[in-house]
Design an enzyme around this catalytic site. Structure first.
Site, mmCIF file in Angstrom:
data_model
loop_
_atom_site.group_PDB
_atom_site.id
_atom_site.type_symbol
_atom_site.label_atom_id
_atom_site.label_comp_id
_atom_site.label_asym_id
_atom_site.label_seq_id
_atom_site.Cartn_x
_atom_site.Cartn_y
_atom_site.Cartn_z
ATOM 1 N N ASP A 88 0.848 -1.192 0.000
ATOM 2 C CA ASP A 88 0.000 0.000 0.000
ATOM 3 C C ASP A 88 0.882 1.240 0.000
ATOM 4 O O ASP A 88 1.811 1.341 0.800
ATOM 5 C CB ASP A 88 -0.903 0.016 1.236
ATOM 6 C CG ASP A 88 -1.927 1.124 1.127
ATOM 7 O OD1 ASP A 88 -2.750 1.067 0.197
ATOM 8 O OD2 ASP A 88 -1.882 2.067 1.937
ATOM 9 N N ASP A 497 -6.391 12.751 -50.474
ATOM 10 C CA ASP A 497 -6.307 11.287 -50.361
ATOM 11 C C ASP A 497 -7.159 10.650 -51.462
ATOM 12 O O ASP A 497 -7.888 11.346 -52.183
ATOM 13 C CB ASP A 497 -6.734 10.806 -48.961
ATOM 14 C CG ASP A 497 -5.904 9.594 -48.527
ATOM 15 O OD1 ASP A 497 -5.709 8.674 -49.351
ATOM 16 O OD2 ASP A 497 -5.436 9.562 -47.370
ATOM 17 N N ASP A 524 -4.995 11.227 -56.427
ATOM 18 C CA ASP A 524 -3.910 10.257 -56.266
ATOM 19 C C ASP A 524 -2.592 11.020 -56.398
ATOM 20 O O ASP A 524 -2.329 11.595 -57.464
ATOM 21 C CB ASP A 524 -4.056 9.205 -57.382
ATOM 22 C CG ASP A 524 -2.979 8.145 -57.318
ATOM 23 O OD1 ASP A 524 -1.942 8.385 -56.648
ATOM 24 O OD2 ASP A 524 -3.162 7.078 -57.930
ATOM 25 N N PHE A 525 -1.803 11.054 -55.362
ATOM 26 C CA PHE A 525 -0.595 11.895 -55.426
ATOM 27 C C PHE A 525 0.443 11.376 -56.412
ATOM 28 O O PHE A 525 1.415 12.055 -56.705
ATOM 29 C CB PHE A 525 0.007 12.192 -54.044
ATOM 30 C CG PHE A 525 0.204 11.030 -53.105
ATOM 31 C CD1 PHE A 525 0.881 9.893 -53.497
ATOM 32 C CD2 PHE A 525 -0.264 11.107 -51.794
ATOM 33 C CE1 PHE A 525 1.082 8.844 -52.628
ATOM 34 C CE2 PHE A 525 -0.068 10.052 -50.909
ATOM 35 C CZ PHE A 525 0.602 8.915 -51.332
HETATM 36 O O1 LIG Z 1 4.361 8.073 -8.429
HETATM 37 C C1 LIG Z 1 3.472 7.193 -8.276
HETATM 38 N N1 LIG Z 1 2.823 7.030 -7.094
HETATM 39 C C2 LIG Z 1 1.879 6.080 -6.918
HETATM 40 C C3 LIG Z 1 1.524 5.248 -7.963
HETATM 41 C C4 LIG Z 1 0.458 4.191 -7.845
HETATM 42 O O2 LIG Z 1 -0.497 4.590 -6.874
HETATM 43 C C5 LIG Z 1 -1.203 3.431 -6.417
HETATM 44 C C6 LIG Z 1 -1.307 3.537 -4.914
HETATM 45 O O3 LIG Z 1 -2.485 2.968 -4.489
HETATM 46 P P1 LIG Z 1 -2.556 1.657 -3.599
HETATM 47 O O4 LIG Z 1 -1.317 1.448 -2.836
HETATM 48 O O5 LIG Z 1 -3.823 1.722 -2.858
HETATM 49 O O6 LIG Z 1 -2.630 0.514 -4.694
HETATM 50 P P2 LIG Z 1 -3.728 0.204 -5.781
HETATM 51 O O7 LIG Z 1 -3.336 0.775 -7.105
HETATM 52 O O8 LIG Z 1 -5.100 0.573 -5.296
HETATM 53 O O9 LIG Z 1 -3.627 -1.358 -5.938
HETATM 54 P P3 LIG Z 1 -3.901 -2.459 -4.799
HETATM 55 O O10 LIG Z 1 -4.765 -3.462 -5.490
HETATM 56 O O11 LIG Z 1 -2.547 -2.974 -4.455
HETATM 57 O O12 LIG Z 1 -4.602 -1.815 -3.639
HETATM 58 C C7 LIG Z 1 -0.356 2.232 -6.843
HETATM 59 O O13 LIG Z 1 -0.997 1.567 -7.935
HETATM 60 C C8 LIG Z 1 0.943 2.846 -7.323
HETATM 61 O O14 LIG Z 1 1.577 2.085 -8.317
HETATM 62 C C9 LIG Z 1 2.192 5.410 -9.195
HETATM 63 O O15 LIG Z 1 1.917 4.690 -10.192
HETATM 64 N N2 LIG Z 1 3.164 6.371 -9.311
#
Ligand SMILES: O=c1[nH]cc([C@@H]2O[C@H](COP(=O)(O)OP(=O)(O)OP(=O)(O)O)[C@@H](O)[C@H]2O)c(=O)[nH]1
Length: 635
Positions: A88, A497, A524-525
């Site tokens: 996350d 074209d 037609d070119f």
């Molecule tokens: O610079 C960047 N910062 C963040 C990201 C992307 O943001 C999301 C963050 O969301 P999360 O951690 O909740 O993940 P989800 O996409 O919802 O997927 P889950 O199924 O794992 O919950 C994440 O996708 C980062 O990659 C970015 O791309 N660039």
């Protein structure tokens, strides 16, 4: 390679990434990890105030995401995977935690709070090892977080909104993607870049090393605290014999915060084993198995992607053909059963297709059902402004067949429309082989979508404001003409074209004020006299032609140009190292379809000069296209 043994520890395990994030998938697969993707359904709504620090919130959310997938898979198959990885990513600024924006206003709120300031990006990661004991799921959880500091420049309102309207912020923590357009907002970063993108790969490898190669007491002095161990550091007889293959189990006496216990003597130096414990027996077997894993050559992830890539393309083509994205643009979320009913397909198989689309980031899946991602809404819906749907269908119905004959094209040195499509190469773009209206429109829509992708960059690659008239030769639907007219309000653009193209061009004519600047002419070119213009444009035309026809066309353009007039040439060139892979793939496409060939930047430059266009300037557009501007010298 030094990192392989660490990642190699996962090779014989069923590893699941509990994430719908395409970035996490890419980072892990680039590192050679083999895994399945099962997006978590855990709702990210833990009470933030109940955590002592923002990172603790990210770590707990990561853990809950992974546990959700582990327990769902265990319930479904009565067998959990071996390892589930959850992650996350959050952004913190001024004591606030920012996740993904819920809408554009929310993205604006987030990005303006980051403007001109330094913020932290935390990614929490949970590595959950799963075991089945008497039908019950048992887990060992290892978790960590990584922090990266990022500073944004001051962002103007205009820039903020332009960025928000690009659609990029919507599925990204803090409302930006550092790996794409968002990178332009960043003044500096301190720490791991991939952590910002969504997965701290370096820390992950260290964690794996800690789990699978817990240091023996006598080694503690030898191992640098923050290094990822290599084979040399750890490969010794006791490591191989006794373990180091399964993660070390938590010492029952050690507290949660103490991490992973050191090796128990007599258990090969790294595992706490109980006689008769099936888990321990499994561990021994796995240890034997992984003894070979350590000496395995690097895992050929890129090669496998190449081998299997056509399956992914075909899955996308199929979802487009079934108009899944149109369906979800109109009503979303929808359950698999409703989608299958709507597209008149088998429920089980539709669900597999939808899950694949989710895994590759073009659909999103929640408890309520499937929805389009922003990317799908932009490009995969059949009637969106920037739709690539027809380009995809053209690949499915036309190019696919041609590519199945690539071996003949290479062996015989000829293009393959006759074998693949029952047509001659020159008929592909000519009136002489009438196509059905639908096929013609599909081709035109495909070209329209493709041209629009880079039209703005092509139109602005050079300052063309001193030209008053332009003629886009083979300009098809007028997609480039339209951008030129928008960019240069004093420019009149003629699109020339073939009659069979012009017959349908009205379907694409712009409705904005620029419509008055554009006219469509049938001709037609190679045969008809060219409309008068002080700027001629040949965009992606020459590569389809053999050398004699290229000379023929260029001399006609040169003959129609007044001294001081110019030619704008747009082509994917062959000899740029950075674009080599894409350009080379396009050159295969050219050789299987047409009698033309891809040429190098030098060749195009010489061709222009040979035909009287001097002072040739070149600009690179996107990853693949070169834009040349040459001025007609006095004869
Ligand atoms: O610079 C960047 N910062 C963040 C990201 C992307 O943001 C999301 C963050 O969301 P999360 O951690 O909740 O993940 P989800 O996409 O919802 O997927 P889950 O199924 O794992 O919950 C994440 O996708 C980062 O990659 C970015 O791309 N660039």
């Amino acid at each position: 390679m030094a990192l392989c043994p660490v990642v190699g520890k996962l090779l014989h395990k069923r590893v699941v990434l509990a994430s719908a994030s395409p970035r996490r998938r890419e980072i892990l697969s680039n590192a050679g990890v083999r895994f399945e993707v099962v997006p978590s359904r855990f709702k990210e709504k833990l009470n933030k105030a109940s955590f002592s620090a923002p990172y603790a919130y990210a770590v707990e959310t990561a853990k809950q995401k992974a546990l959700d997938v582990a327990s769902r898979m265990h319930q479904k198959d009565l067998r959990a995977p071996d390892v589930v990885i959850g992650a996350d990513t959050i952004v913190t600024v001024g004591g606030l935690i920012l996740e993904k924006p819920v809408d554009k206003q929310d993205a604006y709120r987030m990005l303006s709070s980051l403007s001109g300031k330094e913020h932290s990006v935390f990614t929490g990661v949970a590595i959950v090892h799963c075991y089945s004991r008497d039908g019950q799921l048992d887990t060992d959880i290892s978790e960590f977080y990584e922090e990266t500091k990022v500073k944004f420049s001051e962002l103007s309102e205009e820039l903020l909104w332009e960025y928000i309207h690009s659609g990029e912020p919507m599925d990204k923590a803090g409302g930006y993607g550092i790996q794409a357009l968002g990178g332009m907002l960043v003044e500096y970063i301190h720490g791991d870049f991939l952590n910002v993108v969504g997965f701290p790969l370096n820390h992950f490898c260290k964690k794996l090393a800690e789990l699978y190669y817990p240091p023996k007491p006598e080694d503690v002095q030898r191992v640098k605290h923050d290094s990822i161990p290599t084979v040399d550091t750890f490969e010794n007889p006791s490591d191989v014999e006794g373990g180091g293959s399964e993660p070390a189990q938590r010492n029952p006496g050690s507290g949660e915060g103490e991490g992973w216990g050191p090796c128990a003597p007599g258990a090969g130096g790294s595992l706490v084993e109980a006689e008769g414990d099936p888990r321990a027996r499994g561990t021994k077997e796995a240890a034997k198995c992984n003894r070979t894993a350590e000496t395995l050559p690097p895992f050929p992830a890129d090669l496998l992607e190449l081998i299997e890539g056509f399956k992914a393309s075909k899955a996308l083509f199929t979802a487009c053909k079934l108009k899944v994205f149109d369906l979800l643009r109109d009503v979303a979320p929808q359950k698999a059963v409703d989608i299958a009913g709507n597209v008149d397909a088998s429920l089980y198989k539709t669900e597999r297709l939808l899950d694949f689309c989710t895994a590759v980031g073009i659909l999103e899946k929640t408890e309520q059902g499937y929805s389009n991602t922003e990317l799908a809404n932009l490009y995969l819906v059949s009637d969106s402004e920037d739709s690539l749907h027809s380009f995809i269908m053209r690949n499915n119905d036309h190019t696919w067949n041609l590519f199945t004959h690539l071996e003949f094209a290479i062996q015989e040195g000829t293009s393959q429309p006759r074998r693949a499509l029952g047509k001659e190469a020159e008929d592909l773009f000519q009136d002489s082989h009438p196509q059905s209206k639908e096929t013609q429109l599909q081709f035109m829509r495909a070209m329209h979508g493709l041209t629009r992708l880079t039209a703005h960059q092509v139109a602005t690659a050079f300052n063309l404001s001193w030209f008053t008239s332009a003629c886009d030769l083979g300009g098809c639907t007028g997609a480039l003409a339209c951008k030129l007219a928008q960019e240069y309000p004093h420019l009149q653009v003629t699109v020339l074209d073939l009659p069979n193209v012009m017959e349908h061009a009205s379907c694409f004519q712009p409705h904005g004020p620029e419509a008055a600047q554009i006219s469509f002419v049938s001709g037609d070119f190679f045969r008809d006299s060219l409309p008068r213009a002080d700027l001629y444009i040949l965009s992606r035309i020459l590569h389809d032609l053999p050398d004699d026809r290229v000379h023929d066309l260029l001399s006609r353009v040169s003959g129609s140009s007044k001294p001081g007039g110019s030619l704008l040439l747009v082509e994917a060139v062959l000899d740029d190292e950075q674009a080599a892979r894409v350009s080379l793939m396009q050159s295969l496409n050219t050789l299987v379809q047409t009698q033309g060939r891809q040429r190098s930047r030098g060749e195009y430059r010489r061709l222009l000069q040979q035909h009287g266009f001097c002072d040739v300037q070149v600009a690179r557009v996107g990853d693949t296209l070169d834009v040349f501007l040459g001025t007609r010298a006095a004869p």
